[in-house]
Design an enzyme around this catalytic site. Sequence first.
Site, mmCIF file in Angstrom:
data_model
loop_
_atom_site.group_PDB
_atom_site.id
_atom_site.type_symbol
_atom_site.label_atom_id
_atom_site.label_comp_id
_atom_site.label_asym_id
_atom_site.label_seq_id
_atom_site.Cartn_x
_atom_site.Cartn_y
_atom_site.Cartn_z
ATOM 1 N N HIS A 14 0.861 -1.195 0.000
ATOM 2 C CA HIS A 14 0.000 0.000 0.000
ATOM 3 C C HIS A 14 0.894 1.240 0.000
ATOM 4 C CE1 HIS A 14 -3.697 -2.259 0.965
ATOM 5 N NE2 HIS A 14 -2.855 -3.068 1.564
ATOM 6 N N LEU A 15 0.729 2.072 -1.015
ATOM 7 C CA LEU A 15 1.556 3.283 -1.103
ATOM 8 C C LEU A 15 0.784 4.555 -0.792
ATOM 9 C CD1 LEU A 15 3.823 2.820 -4.255
ATOM 10 C CD2 LEU A 15 4.476 2.720 -1.839
ATOM 11 N N ARG A 16 -0.565 4.477 -0.780
ATOM 12 C CA ARG A 16 -1.409 5.679 -0.607
ATOM 13 C C ARG A 16 -1.168 6.629 -1.789
ATOM 14 N NH1 ARG A 16 -3.679 2.111 2.588
ATOM 15 N NH2 ARG A 16 -2.862 2.018 4.693
ATOM 16 N N ASN A 40 -6.604 0.373 -3.091
ATOM 17 C CA ASN A 40 -7.662 0.855 -2.176
ATOM 18 C C ASN A 40 -7.443 2.305 -1.754
ATOM 19 O OD1 ASN A 40 -5.427 0.069 -0.579
ATOM 20 N ND2 ASN A 40 -6.706 -0.425 1.187
ATOM 21 N N HIS A 135 -8.414 -10.511 -0.782
ATOM 22 C CA HIS A 135 -8.428 -10.301 0.675
ATOM 23 C C HIS A 135 -9.381 -11.347 1.230
ATOM 24 C CE1 HIS A 135 -8.099 -7.855 4.441
ATOM 25 N NE2 HIS A 135 -9.125 -8.644 4.713
ATOM 26 N N HIS A 173 -1.802 -12.194 1.957
ATOM 27 C CA HIS A 173 -1.482 -12.120 3.394
ATOM 28 C C HIS A 173 -2.181 -13.206 4.209
ATOM 29 C CE1 HIS A 173 -5.223 -9.886 3.257
ATOM 30 N NE2 HIS A 173 -4.669 -8.786 2.814
ATOM 31 N N ASP A 246 2.323 -6.285 2.642
ATOM 32 C CA ASP A 246 1.109 -5.601 3.104
ATOM 33 C C ASP A 246 1.476 -4.393 3.968
ATOM 34 O OD1 ASP A 246 -1.586 -5.091 3.132
ATOM 35 O OD2 ASP A 246 -2.029 -6.461 4.771
ATOM 36 N N HIS A 250 -0.499 4.306 8.067
ATOM 37 C CA HIS A 250 -1.554 5.241 8.463
ATOM 38 C C HIS A 250 -0.882 6.311 9.316
ATOM 39 C CE1 HIS A 250 -5.097 2.867 7.240
ATOM 40 N NE2 HIS A 250 -4.356 1.825 7.538
ATOM 41 N N ALA A 262 -6.658 -0.212 10.723
ATOM 42 C CA ALA A 262 -5.869 -1.448 10.612
ATOM 43 C C ALA A 262 -4.740 -1.216 9.622
ATOM 44 C CB ALA A 262 -6.751 -2.589 10.124
#
Length: 352
Positions: A14-16, A40, A135, A173, A246, A250, A262
């Site tokens: 996840h890189l945002r 996402n 997922h 994951h 994963d 945040h 999470a």
Amino acid sequence: MHLTITPPDDMHLHLRDGRAMADVVAHTARTFARAVIMPNLQPPVTTAAAACAYRQRIIDALPEGSNFEPLMTLYLTDLTSPDEIVEAAADDTIVGVKLYPAGATTNSDAGVTDLDLVIPTLETMSEHCLPLLVHGEVTDPAVDIFDRERVFIDRVLAPLVERVPDLRVVFEHITTADAVAWVLQAPPRIVATITPHHLLLDRNAIFSGGLDPHHYCLPVLKRNRHREALLWAATSGNPRFFLGTDSAPHPRHAKECAHGCAGIFSAHAALELYAEAFEDADALHLLEGFASHHGADFYGRPRNGGAITLVREEWTAPATYAFGDAVVVPLRAGGTIRWRVAKEEDVGTLER
Ligand code: DOR
Ligand code: ZN
């Protein structure tokens, strides 16, 4: 002691977006040649055009001189059409489509509410050899959170694999002995990724020294016997299991609060943390396959050229790293990490 391997790929990251993304992508690009980028975002990356634009933003945010290659994914919704899949499959920069059961995790509200709605889309993916990245947790509130992966296998994944023959599936994951056992008995088109935190920690870590939001992720950490099964799978040499961190940053304030998010951020030391897990299992010689070969082979990409060297040398992870306007608390914050990646100029000086 040191270990030289083919540069690895992170097959789940996840890189945002925006400035925060620029801060985190540098951590991954330091060690990994490529990464499969999760879609996402808000709004989610649901089209090939959006994936292409996101990919360009990632490349623009890379540190100068970096050759890091983002491998893009689409976010599957109830409305994703077979035509969209045909377009995505024709784009060499898109490697898969992500299934989030609606409501299962961070930014999954637009996910799939009923797999029956997307069967033609999944069939098109199967025809075009575009893998489904899953997922794997049910969202039924009646199912205990520690059982959601196991129940997902029975209720969703096993029937799906039967229903769409030839669909290639990455069970992302995985966290349980049940998932390991299921992958082993499934057809070879089914593979799984394993995170560093699920290899190193069990669910006691969420509660040790007081409630620790930085050990809260989804799927949630499980009992130690499950961690042991994952470590067994990762160090088995079986190409069906490969590296996917994963890493899910945040901002600190979104973790250290009621109803915190999470996600565990591990990109600052991901390869080093996997090396710890493999060392503990006496399996350092199997790290290269898991980290650098199996994932590339599954995705039909060439293995990376060059080499990267890990040195058995302790360092202390910082308490925080920059994350846009905020900070992110990394895995093992303030603690000792037993391996470090050697700087290129130091490699020649290491004893053989
Ligand atoms: O812990 C998690 N964080 N699990 C997920 O599935 C999503 C991720 C995120 O995006 O923060
Ligand atoms: Zn994820």
